[in-house]
Enzyme design. Structure first.
Site, PDB file in Angstrom:
ATOM      1  N   GLU A 291       1.054  -1.180   0.094  1.00 37.32           N
ATOM      2  CA  GLU A 291       0.087   0.254   0.069  1.00 37.32           C
ATOM      3  C   GLU A 291       0.861   1.602  -0.384  1.00 37.32           C
ATOM      4  OE1 GLU A 291      -4.129  -0.656   1.830  1.00 37.32           O
ATOM      5  OE2 GLU A 291      -2.878   0.954   3.264  1.00 37.32           O
ATOM      6  N   HIS A 312       6.744 -26.779  -1.389  1.00 35.00           N
ATOM      7  CA  HIS A 312       6.251 -28.113  -1.535  1.00 35.00           C
ATOM      8  C   HIS A 312       4.517 -27.802  -2.624  1.00 35.00           C
ATOM      9  CE1 HIS A 312       8.523 -31.281   0.724  1.00 35.00           C
ATOM     10  NE2 HIS A 312       8.896 -29.740   1.555  1.00 35.00           N
ATOM     11  N   LYS A 426     -14.287   0.162  -4.051  1.00 36.88           N
ATOM     12  CA  LYS A 426     -14.991   0.551  -3.155  1.00 36.88           C
ATOM     13  C   LYS A 426     -16.648   1.656  -4.058  1.00 36.88           C
ATOM     14  CE  LYS A 426     -12.290   0.995   1.187  1.00 36.88           C
ATOM     15  NZ  LYS A 426     -11.915   2.219   1.800  1.00 36.88           N
TER      16      LYS A 426
HETATM   17  O1  PA5 Z   1      -3.926   1.237   5.773  1.00 35.11           O
HETATM   18  C1  PA5 Z   1      -4.544   1.410   5.973  1.00 35.11           C
HETATM   19  O2  PA5 Z   1      -5.040   3.095   5.271  1.00 35.11           O
HETATM   20  C2  PA5 Z   1      -5.484   1.103   5.197  1.00 35.11           C
HETATM   21  O3  PA5 Z   1      -5.640  -0.341   5.474  1.00 35.11           O
HETATM   22  C3  PA5 Z   1      -7.359   1.521   6.083  1.00 35.11           C
HETATM   23  O4  PA5 Z   1      -6.167   0.569   7.534  1.00 35.11           O
HETATM   24  C4  PA5 Z   1      -8.127   0.162   6.250  1.00 35.11           C
HETATM   25  O5  PA5 Z   1      -8.998   0.517   4.757  1.00 35.11           O
HETATM   26  C5  PA5 Z   1      -8.954   0.548   7.728  1.00 35.11           C
HETATM   27  O6  PA5 Z   1     -10.012   1.659   6.846  1.00 35.11           O
HETATM   28  P1  PA5 Z   1     -10.708   2.102   8.813  1.00 35.11           P
HETATM   29  O7  PA5 Z   1      -9.330   2.041  10.016  1.00 35.11           O
HETATM   30  O8  PA5 Z   1     -10.978   3.802   8.284  1.00 35.11           O
HETATM   31  O9  PA5 Z   1     -11.505   1.670   8.355  1.00 35.11           O
END
Ligand code: PA5
Length: 449
Positions: A291, A312, A426
């Site tokens: 990310e 494996h 989303k």
């Molecule tokens: O790293 C990030 O920002 C995302 O992975 C969020 O943690 C994830 O989408 C969850 O978001 P939230 O804490 O707003 O529910």
């Protein structure tokens, strides 16, 4: 200062040109200046840098109190969250606790069983979890920085209703712990209205860097892990990153070497381990790097394998498939529990030559042999040596990876602290679900399905 996490590129030396590494190290040190000077993209999300020494001590004490309460009054803790609001806690709990934590007796565990949900939209999974809890006492820790993420919001709706049915509205409120934004969002509004004990996800710390905030700390503490030792490990690694940045075995060097391989045509970093307890730390690492770096059509693809299990399955590809990867082996050096092999009268399986040896010895030979075989197969092998499976060492490792990630992202030339790409699915999902405001997009999507 203890150094329980050590980066080691010695076994990949044949793939590294000394001058090129020197130049890349200089770039990594410049990137580090940008990070520490807080002059780079995403610089409003750098709260994690000082967190291990500047955390809110009052909130930390409340976390410990809440964890003790959960341990006392709950057979089960349901942890609801996804991505950065899920992976850190699970990584720590699986790495530090018994391999069969949930199957131990209550007396042995001295803590509730812990289950995670809101990390998928599977109705089957949620239904099965409800069945597993049955009539037992449970508490809920719902974790969402935005407070609006669909997956945890759905799971929370279900468990809130269950808790209210079982304990009444007031009783349920005493068993629901909300970790969310300090001021805004649907979860914050609800937590205030219902009087849930609440913990904060700081504004300046993104989800994937939040494991050492209440996001990770409450479910980790609830399992009985020493979160003071976890924070101390992170604080000591911060000290090393800040004061010994040029070290050949430190986080900046890891950032430099991985970028050097990327520039030399490798597109995949494969993190491997030889201890099943590391599986979710690798999942956490994948989110952190995927990310942070996978944007603007750039970035190493972070992948992981659990060895020897995956030798494996994926082992064939790693040894002999397309030469697109380098490997980073996480070597956990000491263990407290092992099994010693005994002799058998009839040596039918031919294993008597291992009599008196413990399985750690066998595992280490597998690791060393694999490292050399993969290196011979043109997969350069880096290593990260982790002293042991303690909260202190894990704290060091979490911080090591986070620091290297910040540096690495700036070397790559991206903003390591945003995640614009996460929104695309989303939007489509909301349109297909018929969420108000997405009508036009819905028509266009349906025409394509
Ligand atoms: O790293 C990030 O920002 C995302 O992975 C969020 O943690 C994830 O989408 C969850 O978001 P939230 O804490 O707003 O529910």
């Amino acid at each position: 200062m203890k150094k329980n996490v050590v980066f080691d590129y010695s076994k990949a030396a044949q793939y590294i040109d000394g001058d090129a590494l020197k130049a890349m190290k200089a770039r990594a040190l410049e990137a580090r200046e940008v990070l520490m000077g807080r002059t780079g993209a995403g610089n409003d999300f750098l709260g994690w840098i000082d967190l291990p020494v500047a955390y809110d001590k009052d909130e930390f004490a409340r976390i410990q109190k809440a964890a003790a309460q959960i341990r006392e009054d709950s057979d089960v803790l349901v942890v609801i969250g996804i991505g950065g609001s899920y992976l850190g806690a699970r990584a720590a709990n699986e790495f530090l606790n018994h391999s069969f934590y949930n199957n131990l007796s209550r007396e042995e565990r001295k803590a509730p069983e812990i289950y995670y949900c809101g990390n998928s939209i599977s109705g089957t999974y949620l239904k099965h979890l409800i069945e597993i809890i049955g009539e037992r006492d449970f508490s809920v820790n719902v974790i969402s920085k935005s407070g609006t993420t669909t997956e945890p919001a759905i799971a929370f709706r279900v468990f809130k209703a269950l808790a209210e049915k079982k304990y009444g509205k007031e009783g349920a409120a005493k068993r629901i712990y909300a970790t969310t934004d300090q001021k805004k969002g649907a979860l914050k509004t609800l937590a205030t209205a219902e009087g849930y004990e609440s913990f904060i996800v700081p504004d300046d710390i993104g989800g994937r860097f939040s494991v050492l905030t209440a996001v990770g700390l409450l479910p980790i503490a609830a399992s009985g892990v020493d979160i003071c030792a976890l924070m101390q490990g992170a604080a000591d690694m911060r000290e090393l990153c800040l004061n010994d940045a040029e070290a050949d075995d430190g986080a900046v060097m890891y950032a430099a070497v991985r970028n050097l391989f990327l520039e030399n045509g490798k597109t995949v970093e494969l993190t491997t381990n030889y201890e099943p307890c590391f599986h979710y730390v690798a999942e956490w690492w994948k989110q952190l790097y995927g990310e942070s770096e996978g944007k603007d059509r750039k970035g190493l693809f972070p992948a992981s394998c659990d060895f020897t299990t995956d030798l494996h399955s994926m082992g064939q590809y790693v040894q002999d498939g397309a030469r697109i990867m380098f490997e980073t082996v996480v070597d956990i050096q000491e263990s407290t529990d092992t099994v010693v092999l005994e002799a058998e009268a009839e040596d039918l399986d031919g294993l008597n030559y291992l009599t008196g040896k413990d399985m750690d010895f066998v595992n280490r030979c597998a690791m060393q042999g694999t490292l050399l075989a993969h290196t011979d197969g043109d997969v350069p092998n880096l290593q990260i040596h982790v002293k042991d499976r303690t909260a202190y060492s894990l704290g060091q490792l979490f911080y090591f990876y986070e620091y290297a990630c910040g540096v690495s992202g700036y070397v790559l030339g991206v903003n390591p602290f945003n995640q614009p790409g996460v929104e695309s699915y989303k939007k489509n999902m909301f349109a297909l679900l018929g969420k108000p405001g997405y009508e036009d997009a819905r028509e266009a999507l349906l025409a394509r399905l």
